[in-house]
Design a protein around this motif. Structure first.
Motif, mmCIF file in Angstrom:
data_model
loop_
_atom_site.group_PDB
_atom_site.id
_atom_site.type_symbol
_atom_site.label_atom_id
_atom_site.label_comp_id
_atom_site.label_asym_id
_atom_site.label_seq_id
_atom_site.Cartn_x
_atom_site.Cartn_y
_atom_site.Cartn_z
ATOM 1 N N VAL A 13 112.595 19.738 -19.817
ATOM 2 C CA VAL A 13 112.940 20.146 -18.455
ATOM 3 C C VAL A 13 112.571 21.613 -18.265
ATOM 4 C CG1 VAL A 13 114.838 20.440 -16.811
ATOM 5 C CG2 VAL A 13 114.859 18.495 -18.373
ATOM 6 N N VAL A 15 112.967 24.953 -16.219
ATOM 7 C CA VAL A 15 114.016 25.535 -15.377
ATOM 8 C C VAL A 15 113.677 26.990 -15.055
ATOM 9 C CG1 VAL A 15 115.821 24.004 -16.289
ATOM 10 C CG2 VAL A 15 115.428 26.208 -17.383
ATOM 11 N N PRO A 89 110.950 20.803 -7.661
ATOM 12 C CA PRO A 89 111.173 19.561 -8.415
ATOM 13 C C PRO A 89 110.745 18.341 -7.606
ATOM 14 C CG PRO A 89 113.093 20.980 -8.537
ATOM 15 C CD PRO A 89 112.162 21.595 -7.520
ATOM 16 N N SER A 90 110.345 17.288 -8.313
ATOM 17 C CA SER A 90 109.893 16.073 -7.654
ATOM 18 C C SER A 90 111.056 15.362 -6.972
ATOM 19 C CB SER A 90 109.233 15.135 -8.665
ATOM 20 O OG SER A 90 110.175 14.702 -9.622
ATOM 21 N N GLN A 98 110.846 11.251 -12.374
ATOM 22 C CA GLN A 98 111.487 11.799 -11.180
ATOM 23 C C GLN A 98 112.997 11.968 -11.350
ATOM 24 O OE1 GLN A 98 113.448 9.375 -9.555
ATOM 25 N NE2 GLN A 98 112.303 7.488 -9.484
ATOM 26 N N HIS A 99 113.576 11.393 -12.395
ATOM 27 C CA HIS A 99 114.979 11.665 -12.713
ATOM 28 C C HIS A 99 115.275 11.114 -14.098
ATOM 29 C CE1 HIS A 99 115.952 7.423 -11.694
ATOM 30 N NE2 HIS A 99 117.064 7.619 -12.381
ATOM 31 N N ARG A 143 121.579 16.662 -7.481
ATOM 32 C CA ARG A 143 120.570 17.673 -7.809
ATOM 33 C C ARG A 143 121.227 18.786 -8.615
ATOM 34 N NH1 ARG A 143 115.601 16.672 -6.553
ATOM 35 N NH2 ARG A 143 115.188 15.327 -4.784
ATOM 36 N N TRP A 146 118.835 23.944 -9.747
ATOM 37 C CA TRP A 146 117.427 24.288 -9.508
ATOM 38 C C TRP A 146 116.680 23.143 -8.817
ATOM 39 C CZ3 TRP A 146 119.855 23.599 -14.076
ATOM 40 C CH2 TRP A 146 119.487 22.502 -14.837
ATOM 41 N N MET A 148 116.442 19.697 -9.652
ATOM 42 C CA MET A 148 116.051 18.493 -10.380
ATOM 43 C C MET A 148 117.033 17.350 -10.124
ATOM 44 S SD MET A 148 115.559 18.034 -14.485
ATOM 45 C CE MET A 148 117.305 17.944 -14.809
#
Length: 173
Positions: A13, A15, A89-90, A98-99, A143, A146, A148
């Motif tokens: 990830v 950040v 973030p997507s 995407q998650h 979310r 940031w 994500m």
């Protein structure tokens, strides 16, 4: 059939601030720092080898990398990049990852911790929707500070209703 994997080892990830992200994951999910594999005080990782290995743009530098551990799950490797253009973030409809989801024992408690840690839920926890999972638990997307996308999910594994032609059962921590 050859057994190729045992499970997911970690998720990477990127950040904007590793210290703030660490605090979020500690408060929201009980993360613990395993180690920093690139410290802030170290010379940044840069150059053609880094660019090729990580698939990043020319001139990008890695200034900090940290592994966070979770009691019963894969680790998260946090990255801090500088000297590069970065996108937001997507969202769920974008290609690629995407998650990711944290399996939790109590969705309400987990949602409260997520919010208290600085996350924002997209809605209230709701019942799982799919035919296999229907009536077995709850989920909610949120979310991180940031941006994500992270899912919280809780279900009773022995109540999942797999189709007869299912080749495997879902992994549950």
């Amino acid at each position: 059939m050859v057994k190729i994997t045992r499970g997911i080892d970690h998720v990477g990830v990127t950040v904007p601030d590793i210290e703030k992200a660490t605090i979020f994951f500690e408060k929201a999910f009980g993360a613990k720092i395993a180690y920093d594999n690139e410290k802030v005080e170290d010379e940044p990782l840069a150059g053609s080898n880094v660019e090729k290995t990580l698939g990043v743009k020319k001139g990008t530098k890695v200034t900090h990398m940290r592994i966070l551990s979770f009691e019963n799950s894969a680790s998260i490797e946090l990255f801090k990049f500088v000297d590069t253009d970065q996108r937001q973030p997507s969202i769920a409809s974008d290609y690629g990852v995407q998650h990711f989801a944290f399996y939790v024992d109590d969705i309400k408690v987990a949602a409260d911790c997520f919010i208290e840690a600085g996350g924002e839920l997209l809605n209230d926890p709701g019942e799982l929707l799919g035919d296999v999972e229907h009536g077995t638990g709850h989920f909610v997307y949120g979310r991180a500070p940031w941006g994500m996308l992270i899912e919280l999910i809780s279900y009773t594994p022995n109540e999942l209703d797999y189709p007869e032609d299912s080749e495997a059962k879902r992994f549950t921590p």
